[in-house]
Design a protein around this motif. Structure first.
Motif, short mmCIF file in Angstrom:
data_model
loop_
_atom_site.label_atom_id
_atom_site.label_comp_id
_atom_site.label_asym_id
_atom_site.label_seq_id
_atom_site.Cartn_x
_atom_site.Cartn_y
_atom_site.Cartn_z
N UNK A 274 0.66 -1.18 -0.05
CA UNK A 274 -0.01 0.04 0.10
C UNK A 274 0.97 1.17 -0.08
N UNK A 275 2.03 1.04 0.11
CA UNK A 275 3.21 2.30 -0.30
C UNK A 275 3.00 2.86 -1.52
N UNK A 276 2.58 4.08 -1.41
CA UNK A 276 2.69 4.95 -2.72
C UNK A 276 4.01 5.21 -3.49
N UNK A 277 4.20 4.70 -4.55
CA UNK A 277 5.35 4.64 -5.39
C UNK A 277 5.87 3.28 -5.45
N UNK A 278 5.43 2.20 -4.92
CA UNK A 278 5.91 0.90 -4.89
C UNK A 278 5.46 0.28 -6.18
N UNK A 279 6.35 -0.51 -6.80
CA UNK A 279 6.17 -1.21 -8.20
C UNK A 279 5.34 -2.42 -7.95
N UNK A 280 4.21 -2.47 -8.75
CA UNK A 280 3.69 -3.81 -8.75
C UNK A 280 3.87 -4.56 -10.05
N UNK A 281 4.06 -5.86 -9.92
CA UNK A 281 4.48 -6.53 -11.32
C UNK A 281 3.26 -7.67 -11.52
N UNK A 282 2.68 -7.64 -12.67
CA UNK A 282 1.58 -8.30 -13.13
C UNK A 282 1.93 -9.21 -14.20
#
Length: 488
Positions: A274-282
């Protein structure tokens, strides 16, 4: 003129001033007592989207009730996911989980409901309102009210001295003035300690966003990571993008290239962080992309991502903008194709987090960086050219929330106004937008004619929102940027 005659001449004037102040002070005492004794919540309306029922500047009284008692047509006050109080009319009530109720709200002047359903167990329901009284209550909680209290204190001392020192039979009148002084002093102190909450009656039409955040509750689109798409050895692709808010999921849609993108998502992702700016990989393989469609045709597809507000009990609330990437699907694999990256944007001046010691300091620094113009400026670039640059400049100070309006086509002078905070305004661009190549475009906030020639004409906390759209067709990309600075 002798001292006794001067005191007699000034006595009625000073007493009139004191009694007028006492009336204002009594108002603050009544509001404070209503909150404590009767459980009534006073609210000051700062915008006009509930007009004509409740206009800006009105003072409303609200009572906390169980959400199960709320019905369509009620005007209720809730706090949205950004912690901002919103007061709108209930247009739909849905049962949520347990004791929760999902309320769909809409300002009477808005063409569409708020973009956020509110999951609540209790709300503040408006039971009465008085036009214009909110301006008075707002002033009573301002630093100017305490300044006025100091003046009243001085008048009180003068009146007391006058009563003790004179012997011409006017003590009764002076005593009345002293009583008024005591009332207003106590009342202004109470008002300064217990200010009346402000509420937004947000403008939230689909084409507008509201002051306070980048939205009324407009859902903000996420940004790509530096490497948005990679093709994996197992025949899948990995999309990389950044968390923009802990309140959002990401939803993915698809459609054939040059065709229609489906309204139904084939994949919804809840970010693990939930940390703004963290990268999500899908990871997306052919089976995921097909989403049960059998047979699934080979070819090039456009995959479109949107941010979605979590916890929607009825319809999902989605960002108006998308993030696009092309992928090619064959019999067994998926490969990355073209991707349209959003424009880059830079604010030249003022800098984010800057604290100016005075209005003059702000003007001089910004003018030096913005070709003599005392208004924010910056640059933007995109390989497809720039379609538009839009802005909203908001100020918060003791007067409440106001937004900059250059009044380019109006009789009124440019300045900060309480109305119009939900409107994106066009910035000046050089060269003029839209452009068709990747050259740098300079933008600045218009000042307008006939005004103070500066956008920093009062102290306060300023927030600048910039929205830039590239000139790619048909899938234009959008960048949203925000800075905050203060002027003392």
């Amino acid at each position: 003129m002798s001292a006794p005659r001067l005191r007699r001449a000034l006595g009625p004037v000073s007493n009139a001033v004191l009694w007028a102040a006492a009336v204002l002070g009594a108002l603050s005492l009544v509001l404070a007592l209503a909150t404590v004794v009767a459980g009534v919540q006073p609210l000051i309306f700062r915008s006009s989207s509930m007009a004509p029922a409740v206009d800006a500047g009105a003072l409303a009284l609200a009572k906390t009730v169980d959400a199960q008692q709320v019905e369509p047509g009620d005007i209720v006050s809730v706090v949205n996911s950004d912690g901002v109080r919103v007061t709108h009319r209930v247009v739909k009530v849905d049962q949520g989980a347990g004791d929760q109720v999902s309320l769909t709200l809409k300002g009477d002047s808005n063409r569409s409901p708020d973009e956020e359903p509110y999951l609540v167990t209790e709300v503040d329901r408006v039971v009465a309102d008085v036009p214009y009284l909110g301006y008075v209550a707002d002033w009573l909680a301002s630093p100017w009210a305490m300044f006025a209290a100091g003046i009243v204190a001085a008048l009180l001392v003068v009146n007391l001295w006058s009563r003790w020192s004179r012997s011409d039979g006017g003590a009764g009148l002076v005593g009345a003035g002293s009583g008024a002084s005591a009332v207003v002093l106590v009342a202004l102190v109470v008002a300064s300690v217990t200010p009346v909450p402000r509420t937004e009656a947000y403008f939230s039409d689909p084409a507008t966003v509201e002051a306070g955040t980048v939205h009324s509750h407009d859902v903000q689109i996420f940004d790509w990571d530096t490497t948005p798409c990679t093709t994996n050895d197992d025949g899948s692709v990995t999309l990389r993008y950044k968390v923009v808010s802990p309140s959002y999921d990401m939803t993915w849609y698809r459609g054939p290239k040059n065709g229609t993108i489906s309204d139904a998502p084939f994949l919804t992702i809840t970010p693990p962080s939930s940390q703004v700016g963290d990268v999500v990989e899908t990871r997306i393989d052919r089976t995921t992309l097909a989403a049960g469609e059998d047979p699934f045709a080979q070819g090039t597809y456009v995959v479109a991502g949107r941010s979605q507000l979590k916890g929607s009990a009825t319809e999902p609330w989605l960002s108006s903008s998308h993030r696009y990437v092309e992928v090619t699907a064959d019999a067994t694999t998926v490969r990355c194709g073209d991707i349209n990256l959003p424009p880059t944007v830079e604010v030249t001046a003022p800098r984010d987090g800057r604290e100016f010691g005075s209005q003059t300091a702000a003007e001089l620094e910004v003018a030096a960086a913005c070709s003599g113009r005392r208004a924010p400026c910056g640059t933007t670039t995109d390989t497809n050219g720039i379609y538009s640059v839009e802005y909203r400049l908001q100020r918060e100070n003791w007067l409440g929330t106001q937004c900059w309006d250059p009044k380019l086509d109006a009789i009124l002078p440019p300045g900060y106004y309480a109305a119009g905070c939900g409107e994106w305004r066009p910035a000046y661009t050089d060269p003029q937008a839209p452009t068709t190549d990747g050259s740098t475009v300079k933008w600045r906030i218009p000042i307008g004619d006939g005004g103070p020639g500066t956008t920093f004409n009062q102290s306060g906390t300023y927030t600048l929102y910039v929205r830039i759209t590239d000139n790619a067709s048909p899938t234009r990309e959008v960048t949203e940027h925000q800075i905050t600075f203060t002027v003392d």
